[in-house]
Design a protein around this motif. Structure first.
Motif, short mmCIF file in Angstrom:
data_model
loop_
_atom_site.label_atom_id
_atom_site.label_comp_id
_atom_site.label_asym_id
_atom_site.label_seq_id
_atom_site.Cartn_x
_atom_site.Cartn_y
_atom_site.Cartn_z
N LYS A 159 70.72 -107.07 4.60
CA LYS A 159 72.03 -106.55 4.98
C LYS A 159 71.98 -105.94 6.37
O LYS A 159 70.94 -105.42 6.80
N PRO A 160 73.09 -105.98 7.10
CA PRO A 160 73.11 -105.35 8.43
C PRO A 160 72.95 -103.84 8.30
O PRO A 160 73.25 -103.25 7.26
N TYR A 161 72.47 -103.24 9.38
CA TYR A 161 72.20 -101.80 9.36
C TYR A 161 73.50 -101.02 9.44
O TYR A 161 74.21 -101.03 10.45
N LYS A 162 73.81 -100.31 8.37
CA LYS A 162 74.97 -99.42 8.31
C LYS A 162 74.42 -98.02 8.07
O LYS A 162 73.82 -97.76 7.01
N PRO A 163 74.56 -97.10 9.02
CA PRO A 163 73.88 -95.81 8.90
C PRO A 163 74.12 -95.09 7.58
O PRO A 163 73.18 -94.49 7.03
N SER A 164 75.32 -95.19 7.03
CA SER A 164 75.63 -94.45 5.81
C SER A 164 75.02 -95.04 4.55
O SER A 164 74.89 -94.34 3.53
N THR A 165 74.63 -96.32 4.59
CA THR A 165 74.11 -96.97 3.38
C THR A 165 72.77 -97.66 3.58
O THR A 165 72.25 -98.27 2.64
N ALA A 166 72.20 -97.58 4.78
CA ALA A 166 70.96 -98.32 5.08
C ALA A 166 69.82 -97.93 4.14
O ALA A 166 68.94 -98.75 3.86
N ALA A 167 69.82 -96.71 3.64
CA ALA A 167 68.74 -96.25 2.77
C ALA A 167 68.77 -96.90 1.40
O ALA A 167 67.77 -96.84 0.66
N VAL A 168 69.89 -97.52 1.03
CA VAL A 168 69.98 -98.19 -0.28
C VAL A 168 70.27 -99.69 -0.14
O VAL A 168 70.07 -100.44 -1.10
N ASP A 169 70.74 -100.13 1.00
CA ASP A 169 71.01 -101.56 1.20
C ASP A 169 69.70 -102.34 1.21
O ASP A 169 68.68 -101.86 1.71
N VAL A 193 62.87 -101.07 6.71
CA VAL A 193 62.47 -102.11 7.65
C VAL A 193 62.71 -101.65 9.08
O VAL A 193 61.84 -101.79 9.96
N TYR A 194 63.88 -101.08 9.34
CA TYR A 194 64.18 -100.61 10.70
C TYR A 194 63.26 -99.46 11.11
O TYR A 194 62.83 -99.38 12.27
N ASP A 195 62.95 -98.57 10.17
CA ASP A 195 62.02 -97.48 10.50
C ASP A 195 60.66 -98.03 10.91
O ASP A 195 60.02 -97.50 11.84
N GLN A 196 60.20 -99.09 10.23
CA GLN A 196 58.92 -99.70 10.59
C GLN A 196 59.00 -100.37 11.95
O GLN A 196 58.07 -100.30 12.76
N ILE A 197 60.12 -101.04 12.22
CA ILE A 197 60.32 -101.68 13.53
C ILE A 197 60.22 -100.63 14.65
O ILE A 197 59.51 -100.82 15.64
N ILE A 198 60.93 -99.53 14.47
CA ILE A 198 60.91 -98.47 15.49
C ILE A 198 59.50 -97.88 15.62
O ILE A 198 59.01 -97.66 16.74
N MET A 235 71.32 -99.83 15.33
CA MET A 235 71.30 -98.67 14.44
C MET A 235 72.39 -97.66 14.80
O MET A 235 72.50 -96.62 14.14
N GLU A 236 73.15 -97.93 15.84
CA GLU A 236 74.18 -97.02 16.37
C GLU A 236 73.57 -95.72 16.89
O GLU A 236 74.26 -94.68 16.96
N ASN A 237 72.32 -95.76 17.28
CA ASN A 237 71.69 -94.63 17.95
C ASN A 237 71.88 -94.85 19.45
O ASN A 237 70.99 -95.35 20.14
N TYR A 238 73.06 -94.49 19.92
CA TYR A 238 73.46 -94.85 21.29
C TYR A 238 72.66 -94.10 22.35
O TYR A 238 72.42 -94.63 23.44
N GLU A 239 72.25 -92.87 22.06
CA GLU A 239 71.46 -92.10 23.03
C GLU A 239 70.14 -92.81 23.33
O GLU A 239 69.75 -92.97 24.49
N GLN A 240 69.44 -93.25 22.28
CA GLN A 240 68.17 -93.91 22.48
C GLN A 240 68.35 -95.32 23.06
O GLN A 240 67.53 -95.79 23.86
N TRP A 418 75.52 -114.37 15.79
CA TRP A 418 75.57 -114.15 14.35
C TRP A 418 75.14 -112.73 14.00
O TRP A 418 75.79 -112.05 13.19
N PHE A 419 74.08 -112.25 14.64
CA PHE A 419 73.62 -110.88 14.39
C PHE A 419 74.69 -109.88 14.83
O PHE A 419 74.92 -108.87 14.17
N ASP A 420 75.34 -110.16 15.96
CA ASP A 420 76.37 -109.26 16.45
C ASP A 420 77.58 -109.22 15.51
O ASP A 420 78.13 -108.14 15.24
N LEU A 421 78.01 -110.35 15.01
CA LEU A 421 79.15 -110.37 14.09
C LEU A 421 78.86 -109.54 12.85
O LEU A 421 79.74 -108.85 12.32
N ARG A 422 77.62 -109.61 12.39
CA ARG A 422 77.24 -108.81 11.21
C ARG A 422 77.32 -107.31 11.51
O ARG A 422 77.90 -106.54 10.74
N ARG A 423 76.75 -106.90 12.63
CA ARG A 423 76.72 -105.46 12.91
C ARG A 423 78.09 -104.92 13.28
O ARG A 423 78.42 -103.77 12.96
N TYR A 424 78.91 -105.73 13.95
CA TYR A 424 80.27 -105.28 14.25
C TYR A 424 81.04 -105.01 12.96
O TYR A 424 81.87 -104.10 12.89
#
Length: 494
Positions: A159-169, A193-198, A235-240, A418-424
């Protein structure tokens, strides 16, 4: 490779056949006894030969940038339409034959297995007195590759990364150790998965700080920072995302290519293009879209995509050429894709223009709209004649949509859309969605005829279709621990 004959052949055999039972037994022993790797040189050989990708390509035509071309063939061609038409079982062809395996999925996980073994051996070789600088560089490249592979995997099969649900998606299976266990693998969450990537990328950034790697087919610190900018944006972490975009843009080695000075008929992209930060493989920029004789099914640039370019946009002439029917073919790379020593990938490609777009989007997400406009215009100055650069004065959601549109125009056919359409579709601040239509054709016995169309609804209405299901062979092998979200049947419309 500095290995004795028998050891070298055994290790090479098992690295090339890691999924077999005999190699599982070998690697179980290997994870406990590292005598097969005796030096940093041995590890480097494995890195170059088995961790880097060679010919992997994105073969799924699911987004709104591609459509079927006009077909005049008088004989039947079997083709896998399932992905293009978002079918419940996408690995099915026009004959109803089902493919039970997935080359991309299997290949990436096989390379991750090699990478895990490489990373495991780095501290062991340091203890033996091998060069710390060389081993840090090897570890940094390996971690970058593992992060990149997991980024592709989770954005295809999770599933695409959604900050509010990424911990259960649900994401994809996550494995970062070299041991071979007699147990099956379940999906990790998207957040895991994203935490490991980072984590991998932050370690790689440090490990590659002193590595003098300038070839674009080898990962360096700039490659890591460019990928960090992308991942944080997802991840919508715009500062980083902004921070790492700025880190890359400070490097004088990379420059935007000014299309005002582009030589007609030359490649826009190759390995030595000043914009290219990293690429690997020899898949070409959507080589399947270069066909000029439409005697069989093929894909081309969609009419909708072409219509979005302004008439004075120089990319229309540089990125595309017309085929014999006036249809637009992708031409970012015009020379033969067989010239592999100068090729670029459509799946593994990081370039400076994307970094500019990451920065502009991050600034807009932080509501620093004036800076976002300035960043966007810096890119567009290189895509239009000086007196024809379209002005941008928008703020808020309107500006973000302009930036997203520019991303589509600039990065088309480089495995972004395709990745962008998912995250948008799951963006918490500026959600965006659309319905996509793909025309369908069928062979009637003597020719191909248009029979209607299939429709993909916006993400919030049709989420399961935005996730590529894991292939049946993996589902069966894992005996129920792996699962796919059910995809609804998709009916032909007239």
């Amino acid at each position: 490779m500095q290995l004795s004959g028998n050891k070298a052949w055994l290790m090479l055999f098992c690295l090339l056949n890691i999924s077999t039972i005999s190699c599982k037994k070998f690697l179980t022993a290997y994870s406990q006894n590292s005598s097969f790797v005796e030096s940093a040189t041995d590890l480097n050989e494995i890195l170059l030969g088995d961790a880097y990708s060679n010919q992997l390509s994105s073969t799924y035509a699911m987004d709104d940038d591609e459509q079927l071309g006009t077909i005049d063939g008088t004989y039947k061609i079997t083709m896998e339409y399932g992905f293009h038409f978002w079918q419940a079982e996408p690995r099915i062809n026009t004959e109803g034959d089902l493919t039970n395996t997935d080359q991309l999925f299997n290949n990436l996980y096989n390379r991750i297995a090699r990478i895990n073994a490489i990373i495991h051996n780095v501290p062991l070789l340091k203890e033996k007195g091998e060069s710390e600088k060389a081993l840090n560089r090897i570890a940094g490249e390996a971690r970058f590759l593992r992060a990149y592979y997991y980024f592709i995997l989770v954005n295809m099969y999770g599933k695409p990364y959604k900050p509010s649900t990424a911990a259960v998606d649900f994401g994809v299976p996550l494995k970062i150790t070299p041991d071979i266990k007699d147990q099956f693998t379940a999906r990790s969450t998207t957040k895991q998965v994203y935490d490991q990537i980072i984590s991998d990328l932050l370690e790689a950034e440090k490990e590659l700080a002193d590595a003098n790697l300038t070839a674009t087919i080898r990962a360096n610190q700039a490659s890591v920072q460019a990928l960090l900018s992308k991942v944080y944006l997802f991840m919508e972490n715009y500062e980083q995302a902004l921070h790492y975009a700025n880190q890359v843009m400070k490097i004088n080695r990379y420059k935007l290519k000014d299309l005002n000075f582009h030589t007609e008929g030359e490649d826009f992209l190759n390995r030595t293009t000043p914009e290219v930060i990293f690429t690997m493989g020899s898949s070409g920029i959507r080589g399947s879209l270069l066909q000029d004789v439409p005697d069989r099914p093929y894909y081309r640039a969609s009419d909708e995509l072409i219509s979005v370019y302004a008439p004075q946009d120089l990319r229309l002439k540089v990125f595309f050429i017309q085929n014999s029917r006036g249809e637009m073919k992708v031409a970012k790379k015009r020379k033969s894709v067989d010239v592999t020593d100068d090729d670029v990938s459509d799946l593994f490609l990081l370039r400076l223009s994307e970094v500019y777009l990451n920065k502009a989007e991050a600034l807009a997400g932080l509501e620093r709209f004036e800076e976002a406009r300035v960043t966007l215009q810096e890119l567009k100055k290189n895509r239009f004649k000086p007196l024809e650069v379209p002005p941008v004065s928008a703020d808020g959601p309107e500006l973000l949509n302009i930036i997203r549109q520019e991303r589509r125009l600039e990065l088309c056919f480089e495995s972004h859309r395709w990745f962008d359409l998912r995250r948008y579709g799951v963006n918490s601040k500026y959600p965006f969605s659309k319905t996509i239509v793909h025309r369908a054709v069928v062979f009637t016995g003597s020719k191909y005829e248009d029979i209607g169309y299939y429709e993909l609804k916006p993400y919030e209405q049709d989420a399961a279709a935005y996730i590529v299901p894991i292939a049946n062979d993996e589902i069966a092998f894992n005996q129920g621990l792996l699962f796919n979200e059910p995809r609804p049947p998709r009916l032909l419309k007239q």
